[in-house]
Design an enzyme around this catalytic site. Structure first.
Site, PDB file in Angstrom:
ATOM      1  N   LYS A  41       4.765   0.569   9.627  1.00 16.98           N
ATOM      2  CA  LYS A  41       4.573   2.002   9.892  1.00 16.98           C
ATOM      3  C   LYS A  41       5.826   2.511  10.594  1.00 16.98           C
ATOM      4  O   LYS A  41       6.755   1.765  10.875  1.00 16.98           O
ATOM      5  CB  LYS A  41       3.355   2.243  10.800  1.00 16.98           C
TER       6      LYS A  41
ATOM      7  N   SER B 102       0.840  -1.205   0.000  1.00 17.80           N
ATOM      8  CA  SER B 102       0.000   0.000   0.000  1.00 17.80           C
ATOM      9  C   SER B 102       0.869   1.247   0.000  1.00 17.80           C
ATOM     10  O   SER B 102       2.091   1.174   0.180  1.00 17.80           O
ATOM     11  CB  SER B 102      -0.922   0.015   1.222  1.00 17.80           C
TER      12      SER B 102
ATOM     13  N   SER C 226      -3.123   7.027   5.486  1.00 17.64           N
ATOM     14  CA  SER C 226      -2.637   5.915   6.293  1.00 17.64           C
ATOM     15  C   SER C 226      -3.606   5.587   7.417  1.00 17.64           C
ATOM     16  O   SER C 226      -3.958   6.462   8.213  1.00 17.64           O
ATOM     17  CB  SER C 226      -1.262   6.257   6.887  1.00 17.64           C
TER      18      SER C 226
ATOM     19  N   SER D 222       0.785   3.765   2.218  1.00 15.43           N
ATOM     20  CA  SER D 222       0.742   4.469   3.496  1.00 15.43           C
ATOM     21  C   SER D 222       2.103   4.980   3.953  1.00 15.43           C
ATOM     22  O   SER D 222       2.175   5.852   4.816  1.00 15.43           O
ATOM     23  CB  SER D 222       0.151   3.563   4.585  1.00 15.43           C
TER      24      SER D 222
END
Length: 270
Positions: free
Chosen positions: A124, A67, A227, A69
């Site tokens: 993250k 993704s 995100s 994010s």
């Protein structure tokens, strides 16, 4: 899919076949006789599988970024390596820490098992440590009452969708990295889940304020307005940590080469 469990089962099954062949059946075969199929396709793979299982469980594990994010630090299609021992050695499958080492630090890019569904891995950036007071209001980050410094950079062009995001250089501890904000994105968090420890957070139209519980971490994506992170699904417990991301070893927008391969991404990481 629990790939670690699959590898463990394969290790056990092929290990049993390999041990039986070495201890019993190989001695009973006539000299020069070919190996039976179960040795050729089973026991013979045991040394390879045990090496892969050991490296993946205790040293380094590959991941693919699915993704956007973490744009601009990590792009969709990046293949990264994750250090499995930086934050301590854990037993595979059980994920139990047996050797304490370093703790996550602000600014680290960390892979962890998604708290709402531990079968899924997320990536993250570590923003909040246990006990930290995190404030993300009007798209500005404050930690323990101190606003995290940012410096404006050139706008970032999303080539896949042909639009620009505001880009800033953010400094977390000793780590400098780029983050993105979208001009037209709202500042509040309308889709926050009912996660464990939600009573530690206060939501309003400007964003969120949270105090990180002991043994947990607050995570944010670098692509801040695109995100789903700790603002939405809560804190990451230490037990869910997989490892620290540290290297991009390949990039491909499409799996079929040579379309979409970007060799310039190799080695890029910040």
């Amino acid at each position: 899919m629990n790939f670690a469990l699959i590898l463990f089962v394969l290790c056990v099954a092929t290990g049993i076949l390999w041990g039986l062949d070495k201890a019993v059946f190989a001695k009973q075969r006539p000299a020069g006789a070919p190996d039976p199929w179960w040795v050729e396709y089973g026991a013979s793979f045991f040394p390879v599988i045990i090496v892969v299982f050991t490296l993946r469980s205790f040293v380094v594990e590959p991941f693919r970024i699915p993704s956007g994010s973490m744009i601009p630090t990590l792009l969709v299609g990046d293949f990264i390596l994750v250090n499995k021992f930086t934050y301590g050695i854990r037993l595979p499958v059980l994920n139990t820490k047996v050797v304490e080492m370093n703790s996550p630090q602000r600014g680290d890019v960390m892979v962890f098992r998604y708290p709402a569904d531990p079968t899924v891995d997320y990536i993250k950036r570590v923003v909040g440590l246990p006990g930290d007071k995190i404030v993300y209001q009007n798209k500005r980050l404050t930690i323990n009452g101190v606003e995290v410094p940012v410096k404006a950079q050139d706008d970032y062009l999303h080539k896949d969708r042909a639009y620009y995001s505001k880009r800033f250089q953010e400094t977390l501890g000793e780590v400098e990295h780029s983050i993105l904000n979208d001009r037209d994105a709202r500042a509040d968090v309308p889709m926050a889940l009912d996660f464990p420890g939600r009573e530690n957070c206060v939501y309003n139209h400007e964003g969120v304020r949270c105090e990180v519980p002991a043994g947990h971490y607050f995570m944010l994506g670098d692509n801040r307005d695109q995100s789903a992170d700790s603002r939405v699904w809560g804190f990451v417990p230490d037990a869910n940590i997989v490892g620290k991301a540290f290297f991009v070893w390949f990039h491909a927008d499409a799996i079929v080469p040579p379309k979409g391969i970007d060799f310039g991404r190799i080695g890029s990481f910040r």
